[in-house]
Design a protein around this motif. Structure first.
Motif, PDB file in Angstrom:
ATOM      1  N   THR A 217       0.842  -1.191   0.000  1.00 37.97           N
ATOM      2  CA  THR A 217       0.000   0.000   0.000  1.00 37.97           C
ATOM      3  C   THR A 217       0.881   1.247   0.000  1.00 37.97           C
ATOM      4  O   THR A 217       1.770   1.379   0.843  1.00 37.97           O
ATOM      5  N   PRO A 218       0.663   2.168  -0.941  1.00 36.57           N
ATOM      6  CA  PRO A 218       1.468   3.397  -0.977  1.00 36.57           C
ATOM      7  C   PRO A 218       1.231   4.255   0.263  1.00 36.57           C
ATOM      8  O   PRO A 218       0.154   4.223   0.863  1.00 36.57           O
ATOM      9  N   MET A 219       2.258   5.007   0.628  1.00 38.12           N
ATOM     10  CA  MET A 219       2.175   5.884   1.798  1.00 38.12           C
ATOM     11  C   MET A 219       1.693   7.273   1.378  1.00 38.12           C
ATOM     12  O   MET A 219       2.048   7.783   0.325  1.00 38.12           O
ATOM     13  N   CYS A 220       0.865   7.861   2.216  1.00 41.51           N
ATOM     14  CA  CYS A 220       0.420   9.239   2.061  1.00 41.51           C
ATOM     15  C   CYS A 220       0.891  10.006   3.287  1.00 41.51           C
ATOM     16  O   CYS A 220       1.150   9.427   4.336  1.00 41.51           O
ATOM     17  N   GLY A 221       1.003  11.290   3.137  1.00 39.38           N
ATOM     18  CA  GLY A 221       1.440  12.074   4.287  1.00 39.38           C
ATOM     19  C   GLY A 221       1.139  13.545   4.119  1.00 39.38           C
ATOM     20  O   GLY A 221       0.741  14.012   3.045  1.00 39.38           O
ATOM     21  N   SER A 222       1.319  14.260   5.201  1.00 35.18           N
ATOM     22  CA  SER A 222       1.136  15.714   5.173  1.00 35.18           C
ATOM     23  C   SER A 222       2.153  16.372   6.088  1.00 35.18           C
ATOM     24  O   SER A 222       2.593  15.789   7.078  1.00 35.18           O
ATOM     25  N   ILE A 223       2.512  17.583   5.709  1.00 34.40           N
ATOM     26  CA  ILE A 223       3.442  18.396   6.489  1.00 34.40           C
ATOM     27  C   ILE A 223       2.744  19.717   6.764  1.00 34.40           C
ATOM     28  O   ILE A 223       2.199  20.341   5.855  1.00 34.40           O
ATOM     29  N   THR A 224       2.769  20.148   8.011  1.00 43.21           N
ATOM     30  CA  THR A 224       2.241  21.456   8.384  1.00 43.21           C
ATOM     31  C   THR A 224       3.351  22.201   9.104  1.00 43.21           C
ATOM     32  O   THR A 224       3.993  21.656  10.003  1.00 43.21           O
ATOM     33  N   VAL A 225       3.591  23.437   8.704  1.00 44.22           N
ATOM     34  CA  VAL A 225       4.605  24.259   9.358  1.00 44.22           C
ATOM     35  C   VAL A 225       3.911  25.398  10.097  1.00 44.22           C
ATOM     36  O   VAL A 225       2.885  25.912   9.653  1.00 44.22           O
ATOM     37  N   SER A 226       4.429  25.724  11.257  1.00 46.87           N
ATOM     38  CA  SER A 226       3.928  26.851  12.045  1.00 46.87           C
ATOM     39  C   SER A 226       5.090  27.437  12.834  1.00 46.87           C
ATOM     40  O   SER A 226       6.172  26.854  12.887  1.00 46.87           O
ATOM     41  N   ALA A 227       4.859  28.586  13.432  1.00 43.71           N
ATOM     42  CA  ALA A 227       5.907  29.227  14.227  1.00 43.71           C
ATOM     43  C   ALA A 227       6.254  28.363  15.431  1.00 43.71           C
ATOM     44  O   ALA A 227       5.382  27.751  16.044  1.00 43.71           O
ATOM     45  N   SER A 228       7.518  28.319  15.748  1.00 41.56           N
ATOM     46  CA  SER A 228       7.980  27.542  16.892  1.00 41.56           C
ATOM     47  C   SER A 228       7.565  28.218  18.195  1.00 41.56           C
ATOM     48  O   SER A 228       7.554  29.449  18.295  1.00 41.56           O
ATOM     49  N   PRO A 229       7.232  27.441  19.209  1.00 42.41           N
ATOM     50  CA  PRO A 229       6.949  28.037  20.522  1.00 42.41           C
ATOM     51  C   PRO A 229       8.137  28.825  21.077  1.00 42.41           C
ATOM     52  O   PRO A 229       7.959  29.726  21.882  1.00 42.41           O
ATOM     53  N   LEU A 230       9.345  28.496  20.614  1.00 42.09           N
ATOM     54  CA  LEU A 230      10.520  29.238  21.063  1.00 42.09           C
ATOM     55  C   LEU A 230      10.487  30.695  20.605  1.00 42.09           C
ATOM     56  O   LEU A 230      11.024  31.566  21.282  1.00 42.09           O
ATOM     57  N   VAL A 231       9.848  30.971  19.470  1.00 39.94           N
ATOM     58  CA  VAL A 231       9.733  32.352  18.994  1.00 39.94           C
ATOM     59  C   VAL A 231       8.837  33.145  19.933  1.00 39.94           C
ATOM     60  O   VAL A 231       9.152  34.289  20.294  1.00 39.94           O
ATOM     61  N   TYR A 232       7.728  32.556  20.352  1.00 40.70           N
ATOM     62  CA  TYR A 232       6.846  33.236  21.293  1.00 40.70           C
ATOM     63  C   TYR A 232       7.559  33.468  22.632  1.00 40.70           C
ATOM     64  O   TYR A 232       7.418  34.527  23.240  1.00 40.70           O
ATOM     65  N   ALA A 233       8.328  32.478  23.067  1.00 41.20           N
ATOM     66  CA  ALA A 233       9.093  32.635  24.304  1.00 41.20           C
ATOM     67  C   ALA A 233      10.152  33.728  24.157  1.00 41.20           C
ATOM     68  O   ALA A 233      10.390  34.491  25.101  1.00 41.20           O
TER      69      ALA A 233
END
Length: 167
Positions: free
Chosen positions: A69-85
């Motif tokens: 069975t072929p693999m499917c996937g997704s990538i989501t990028v967001s700001a790191s919590p370190l930036v808020y800190a």
């Protein structure tokens, strides 16, 4: 006592009012920067490396029939919590520095303005790095991939699953 038009009302203001206004401005800039990062720095991509034949079998990424069975996937990028800190740390450090080193109102306002510029530059760099990270992410095969991780500015959320397992 009456105040004429030529007199100023600066002597009636609270001592240090300019510093309080500067601190309020710094807090507003920090909250706006954090909100903009949370709302506008979000990107995603998803794909499946393969497909389904007309007879119900599977195709691999090269279009060849396969039993796997072929693999499917997704990538989501967001700001790191370190930036808020980091934004919070910049605000706290500037307030601490004002209490410890500023001996005039001008020195305190200079510290506040420098902190505000650091927050703006950090926010802009985070936007550029985050968008660059998601725009350069290319995955042809979800069973074997590599990404350039944009630490500490952004973070990836990667999920993979077999084709047909999640919708």
């Amino acid at each position: 006592m009456t105040i004429t038009r030529n007199e100023t009302r600066d002597d009636t203001l609270l001592p240090g009012a300019a510093v309080i206004v500067g601190i309020r401005s710094l807090l507003i800039w920090a909250v706006v920067a954090g909100t903009m990062l949370a709302v506008f720095l979000r990107g995603s991509m998803s794909s499946c490396s393969g497909g389904v034949t007309g007879s119900g079998g599977f195709l691999d990424a090269d279009g060849q029939p396969t039993d796997v069975t072929p693999m499917c996937g997704s990538i989501t990028v967001s700001a790191s919590p370190l930036v808020y800190a980091a934004i919070a740390l910049i605000v706290l450090a500037s307030l601490t520095r004002i209490l410890g080193r500023a001996d005039t109102v001008d020195a305190a306002l200079r510290i506040i303005n420098n902190a505000r510029m650091v927050i703006v530059v950090l926010t802009l760099v985070t936007f550029v790095v985050g968008y660059w990270a998601i725009m350069t992410a290319r995955v042809d095969d979800w069973s074997n991939y590599s990404l350039l991780y944009p630490f500490p500015f952004a973070t990836f959320d990667i999920s993979t699953h077999p084709m047909g397992a999640n919708g």
